[in-house]
Write a protein that holds these residues in place. Structure first.
Motif, mmCIF file in Angstrom:
data_model
loop_
_atom_site.group_PDB
_atom_site.id
_atom_site.type_symbol
_atom_site.label_atom_id
_atom_site.label_comp_id
_atom_site.label_asym_id
_atom_site.label_seq_id
_atom_site.Cartn_x
_atom_site.Cartn_y
_atom_site.Cartn_z
ATOM 1 N N TYR A 1 27.724 -32.402 -14.957
ATOM 2 C CA TYR A 1 29.063 -31.943 -14.585
ATOM 3 C C TYR A 1 29.887 -33.112 -14.048
ATOM 4 N N TYR B 1 26.295 -24.616 -4.142
ATOM 5 C CA TYR B 1 25.882 -23.780 -5.268
ATOM 6 C C TYR B 1 24.514 -23.171 -4.978
ATOM 7 N N ASN C 1 16.522 -13.799 -12.187
ATOM 8 C CA ASN C 1 17.922 -13.604 -11.804
ATOM 9 C C ASN C 1 18.104 -13.630 -10.282
ATOM 10 N N THR D 1 16.795 -17.953 -13.983
ATOM 11 C CA THR D 1 17.280 -16.974 -14.957
ATOM 12 C C THR D 1 16.203 -15.963 -15.359
ATOM 13 N N LEU E 1 22.081 -30.501 -14.096
ATOM 14 C CA LEU E 1 23.321 -29.748 -14.304
ATOM 15 C C LEU E 1 24.473 -30.332 -13.492
ATOM 16 N N THR F 1 30.323 -21.747 -12.573
ATOM 17 C CA THR F 1 28.919 -21.550 -12.912
ATOM 18 C C THR F 1 28.513 -22.576 -13.959
ATOM 19 N N LEU F 2 27.370 -23.223 -13.744
ATOM 20 C CA LEU F 2 26.825 -24.205 -14.671
ATOM 21 C C LEU F 2 25.524 -23.638 -15.231
ATOM 22 N N GLN F 3 25.461 -23.466 -16.540
ATOM 23 C CA GLN F 3 24.328 -22.785 -17.168
ATOM 24 C C GLN F 3 23.359 -23.783 -17.780
ATOM 25 N N GLY F 4 22.075 -23.634 -17.466
ATOM 26 C CA GLY F 4 21.032 -24.443 -18.069
ATOM 27 C C GLY F 4 20.087 -23.582 -18.885
ATOM 28 N N GLU G 1 25.379 -21.181 -9.458
ATOM 29 C CA GLU G 1 26.505 -20.312 -9.150
ATOM 30 C C GLU G 1 27.132 -20.758 -7.839
ATOM 31 N N CYS H 1 17.757 -22.206 -15.598
ATOM 32 C CA CYS H 1 18.462 -21.833 -14.379
ATOM 33 C C CYS H 1 19.956 -21.942 -14.580
ATOM 34 N N ARG H 2 20.684 -21.439 -13.617
ATOM 35 C CA ARG H 2 22.123 -21.657 -13.569
ATOM 36 C C ARG H 2 22.512 -21.916 -12.125
#
Length: 233
Positions: free
Chosen positions: A143, A90, A98, A95, A139, A28-31, A37, A34-35
């Motif tokens: 990465y 992904y 959700n 967020t 994101l 998971t990459l969190q911003g 998954e 947004c993220r």
């Protein structure tokens, strides 16, 4: 600068300490907004419903697959990519709600040479032309370059897909050229346009993206104060 070997022949820049890079993982990459998954069947129904908000199937035109007419078809596709090492898909999660609002992938992964591509970008109307649409791209770039240490990050698209071409240039990718008659897709020829960001360019690209994505760059209605192009200047 030019480089030459012992025979006085021109060669590329030496990379004496180069080692193969790690393969990207399903993490998971969190911003900020947004993220990302790892895509699973749990995302299928909400994603399918988000794509139904389009007025027609035009969003599938330049995709290599689809359209999915039922949620079961969408689940079948997700099932087929759940465990493969390439591409790694992904879900883009808003967020605030959700809920998944699109999907994106890392693909054509060449860890030995530190090269990979962002692709299978499928944004729903809930995501298209939003701040999140850009943050999701950042994101994955971050990465690739910062976490994994890749040297080259690619974007390819159907040469007829003008929105995709504009997006690549806006994000800071450099246009490299057109591969004519690259593939046959959905019964049509596809010329493929190639774009890239390399590690030497990443610091400037990253600086502009972070400046644009900053909460300070948007007013209370979410309207940008500076465009990404202006941030790059």
């Amino acid at each position: 600068m030019e480089y030459f070997n012992e025979l006085n022949q021109p060669v590329g820049e030496p990379l004496p300490n180069w080692e193969p890079r790690p393969h990207p993982q399903r993490i998971t990459l969190q911003g900020r907004l947004c993220r990302l998954e790892p895509l699973t069947l749990n995302h299928a129904e909400a994603l399918f419903n988000a794509y139904q908000l389009f007025p027609d199937d035009g969003h599938w035109t330049w995709m290599l697959r689809g359209p999915d007419k039922t949620v079961e078809e969408h689940k079948e596709w997700i099932q087929s990519v759940l465990t493969v090492n390439d591409p790694i898909n992904y879900a883009v999660i808003d967020t605030k709600t959700n809920q998944p609002v699109g999907s994106i992938a890392l693909m054509r992964i060449d860890a030995n040479n530190g090269v990979m591509e962002v692709g299978h970008v499928h944004y729903s109307p809930l995501l298209a032309k939003t701040i999140i649409a850009t943050e999701a791209q950042w994101l994955l770039m971050n990465y690739a370059f910062e976490t994994l240490g890749y040297r080259r990050y690619e974007w390819k698209c159907n040469a007829c897909n003008e929105p995709s071409r504009r997006s690549a240039l806006r994000l800071g990718f450099q246009y490299e050229g057109r591969f004519r008659q690259a593939i046959v897709t959905k019964g049509h020829n596809r010329d493929t346009d190639w774009f890239s960001i390399i590690d030497k360019e990443w610091p400037d690209v990253n600086k502009a993206l972070q400046k644009w994505l900053s909460a300070d760059n948007f007013d209370q209605d979410g309207k940008q104060k500076q465009s990404l192009e202006d941030c790059r200047k």
